[in-house]
Design a protein around this motif. Structure first.
Motif, PDB file in Angstrom:
ATOM      1  N   UNK A   1      14.759  -9.936 -18.992  1.00 27.89           N
ATOM      2  CA  UNK A   1      14.645  -8.943 -20.152  1.00 27.89           C
ATOM      3  C   UNK A   1      13.153  -8.158 -20.060  1.00 27.89           C
ATOM      4  N   UNK A   2      12.876  -7.219 -20.452  1.00 31.88           N
ATOM      5  CA  UNK A   2      11.743  -6.317 -20.124  1.00 31.88           C
ATOM      6  C   UNK A   2      10.642  -6.899 -21.028  1.00 31.88           C
ATOM      7  N   UNK A   3       9.531  -7.019 -20.484  1.00 30.38           N
ATOM      8  CA  UNK A   3       8.227  -7.456 -21.158  1.00 30.38           C
ATOM      9  C   UNK A   3       7.124  -6.380 -21.426  1.00 30.38           C
ATOM     10  N   UNK A   4       6.395  -6.520 -22.504  1.00 29.60           N
ATOM     11  CA  UNK A   4       5.235  -5.386 -22.524  1.00 29.60           C
ATOM     12  C   UNK A   4       4.550  -5.561 -21.487  1.00 29.60           C
ATOM     13  N   UNK A   5       3.860  -4.529 -20.834  1.00 29.46           N
ATOM     14  CA  UNK A   5       3.011  -4.601 -19.701  1.00 29.46           C
ATOM     15  C   UNK A   5       1.615  -5.049 -20.179  1.00 29.46           C
ATOM     16  N   UNK A   6       1.123  -6.116 -19.847  1.00 31.73           N
ATOM     17  CA  UNK A   6      -0.433  -6.599 -20.398  1.00 31.73           C
ATOM     18  C   UNK A   6      -1.697  -5.671 -19.877  1.00 31.73           C
ATOM     19  N   UNK A   7      -1.152  -4.834 -18.675  1.00 30.09           N
ATOM     20  CA  UNK A   7      -2.627  -4.175 -17.911  1.00 30.09           C
ATOM     21  C   UNK A   7      -2.967  -3.170 -18.981  1.00 30.09           C
ATOM     22  N   UNK A   8      -1.925  -2.489 -19.689  1.00 28.47           N
ATOM     23  CA  UNK A   8      -1.960  -1.267 -20.457  1.00 28.47           C
ATOM     24  C   UNK A   8      -1.787  -1.660 -21.898  1.00 28.47           C
ATOM     25  N   UNK A   9      -1.450  -2.992 -22.301  1.00 26.97           N
ATOM     26  CA  UNK A   9      -1.080  -3.029 -23.808  1.00 26.97           C
ATOM     27  C   UNK A   9       0.192  -2.305 -24.203  1.00 26.97           C
ATOM     28  N   UNK A  10       1.032  -2.123 -23.054  1.00 27.29           N
ATOM     29  CA  UNK A  10       2.606  -1.706 -23.704  1.00 27.29           C
ATOM     30  C   UNK A  10       2.356  -0.082 -23.695  1.00 27.29           C
ATOM     31  N   UNK A  11       1.231   0.661 -23.358  1.00 22.90           N
ATOM     32  CA  UNK A  11       1.282   1.954 -23.687  1.00 22.90           C
ATOM     33  C   UNK A  11       1.487   2.927 -22.519  1.00 22.90           C
ATOM     34  N   UNK A  12       1.279   2.410 -21.294  1.00 22.64           N
ATOM     35  CA  UNK A  12       1.607   3.177 -19.996  1.00 22.64           C
ATOM     36  C   UNK A  12       0.522   3.889 -19.611  1.00 22.64           C
ATOM     37  N   UNK A  13      -0.587   4.016 -20.349  1.00 25.49           N
ATOM     38  CA  UNK A  13      -1.816   4.741 -19.959  1.00 25.49           C
ATOM     39  C   UNK A  13      -2.893   3.844 -20.099  1.00 25.49           C
ATOM     40  N   UNK A  14      -3.927   4.266 -18.872  1.00 21.80           N
ATOM     41  CA  UNK A  14      -5.333   3.312 -18.754  1.00 21.80           C
ATOM     42  C   UNK A  14      -6.198   4.542 -18.699  1.00 21.80           C
ATOM     43  N   UNK A  15      -7.469   4.106 -18.904  1.00 21.92           N
ATOM     44  CA  UNK A  15      -8.613   4.990 -18.468  1.00 21.92           C
ATOM     45  C   UNK A  15      -8.630   5.504 -17.113  1.00 21.92           C
ATOM     46  N   UNK A  16      -8.830   6.827 -16.681  1.00 22.23           N
ATOM     47  CA  UNK A  16      -8.884   7.090 -15.473  1.00 22.23           C
ATOM     48  C   UNK A  16     -10.448   6.698 -14.636  1.00 22.23           C
ATOM     49  N   UNK A  17     -11.202   6.729 -15.564  1.00 21.73           N
ATOM     50  CA  UNK A  17     -12.668   6.324 -14.940  1.00 21.73           C
ATOM     51  C   UNK A  17     -12.893   4.954 -14.550  1.00 21.73           C
ATOM     52  N   UNK A  18     -12.517   3.839 -15.430  1.00 24.32           N
ATOM     53  CA  UNK A  18     -12.499   2.544 -15.314  1.00 24.32           C
ATOM     54  C   UNK A  18     -11.094   1.891 -15.042  1.00 24.32           C
ATOM     55  N   UNK A  19      -9.914   2.384 -15.420  1.00 28.77           N
ATOM     56  CA  UNK A  19      -8.934   1.577 -14.875  1.00 28.77           C
ATOM     57  C   UNK A  19      -8.650   0.773 -15.877  1.00 28.77           C
ATOM     58  N   UNK A  20      -9.332   0.589 -16.967  1.00 22.72           N
ATOM     59  CA  UNK A  20      -8.994  -0.653 -18.147  1.00 22.72           C
ATOM     60  C   UNK A  20      -7.888   0.146 -19.139  1.00 22.72           C
ATOM     61  N   UNK A  21      -7.389  -0.647 -20.015  1.00 21.75           N
ATOM     62  CA  UNK A  21      -6.359  -0.328 -20.959  1.00 21.75           C
ATOM     63  C   UNK A  21      -7.535   0.054 -22.426  1.00 21.75           C
ATOM     64  N   UNK A  22      -7.054   1.223 -22.889  1.00 26.42           N
ATOM     65  CA  UNK A  22      -8.128   1.563 -24.099  1.00 26.42           C
ATOM     66  C   UNK A  22      -7.330   0.710 -25.249  1.00 26.42           C
ATOM     67  N   UNK A  23      -8.462   0.475 -26.338  1.00 29.37           N
ATOM     68  CA  UNK A  23      -7.805  -0.088 -27.496  1.00 29.37           C
ATOM     69  C   UNK A  23      -7.093   0.905 -28.260  1.00 29.37           C
ATOM     70  N   UNK A  24      -6.265   0.580 -29.122  1.00 33.31           N
ATOM     71  CA  UNK A  24      -5.220   1.264 -29.811  1.00 33.31           C
ATOM     72  C   UNK A  24      -5.888   2.330 -30.820  1.00 33.31           C
ATOM     73  N   UNK A  25      -7.002   1.884 -31.234  1.00 32.73           N
ATOM     74  CA  UNK A  25      -7.940   2.841 -32.024  1.00 32.73           C
ATOM     75  C   UNK A  25      -8.604   4.075 -31.355  1.00 32.73           C
ATOM     76  N   UNK A  26      -8.704   3.810 -29.830  1.00 39.76           N
ATOM     77  CA  UNK A  26      -9.091   4.857 -29.171  1.00 39.76           C
ATOM     78  C   UNK A  26      -7.868   5.664 -28.274  1.00 39.76           C
ATOM     79  N   UNK A  27      -6.697   4.922 -28.263  1.00 39.13           N
ATOM     80  CA  UNK A  27      -5.504   5.675 -27.550  1.00 39.13           C
ATOM     81  C   UNK A  27      -4.925   6.325 -28.208  1.00 39.13           C
ATOM     82  N   UNK A  28      -4.685   6.209 -29.511  1.00 43.65           N
ATOM     83  CA  UNK A  28      -3.751   6.960 -30.337  1.00 43.65           C
ATOM     84  C   UNK A  28      -4.197   8.176 -30.495  1.00 43.65           C
TER      85      UNK A  28
END
Length: 104
Positions: free
Chosen positions: A33-60
């Motif tokens: 089955x499919x699993x949520x991506x741990x690198x981006x917390x399941x959003x599909x987007x990461x910060x371009x400058x750092x490559x880290x996942x953004x917290x949901x409070x910043x991502x939305x």
């Protein structure tokens, strides 16, 4: 006037890029089955400058601003496509007696 402390007056749009692990899908394929991506917390987007996942409070809010910008750009593109037909149908007063001349 520059600010020396406190929150910014406006939120800035952070550059985002698709997650390299899930390729922007937000999920990775497991064995059965499919699993949520741990690198981006399941959003599909990461910060371009750092490559880290953004917290949901910043991502939305970032995705909201990105969506609004793209919707406005699409709206502008739709309005610019009607130009030739509008010009053809409006009276240009170049014909005999000030009538419409289309060149057909």
């Amino acid at each position: 006037m520059s600010k020396s402390h406190g929150p910014a007056f406006r939120k800035e749009l952070k550059p985002l890029m698709e997650c390299g692990t899930c390729r922007g899908k937000g999920v990775i394929c497991g064995v059965f089955h499919q699993l949520d991506c741990t690198a981006c917390h399941g959003s599909g987007w990461v910060c371009q400058l750092t490559g880290d996942a953004l917290p949901l409070e910043d991502l939305v809010p970032q995705l909201n601003m990105k969506l609004r910008n793209l919707a406005a750009e699409l709206n502008r593109a739709r309005h610019s496509q009607r130009g030739a037909q509008e010009q053809y149908e409006q009276n240009n007063r170049r014909g005999a007696g000030g009538s419409n001349y289309t060149g057909d």
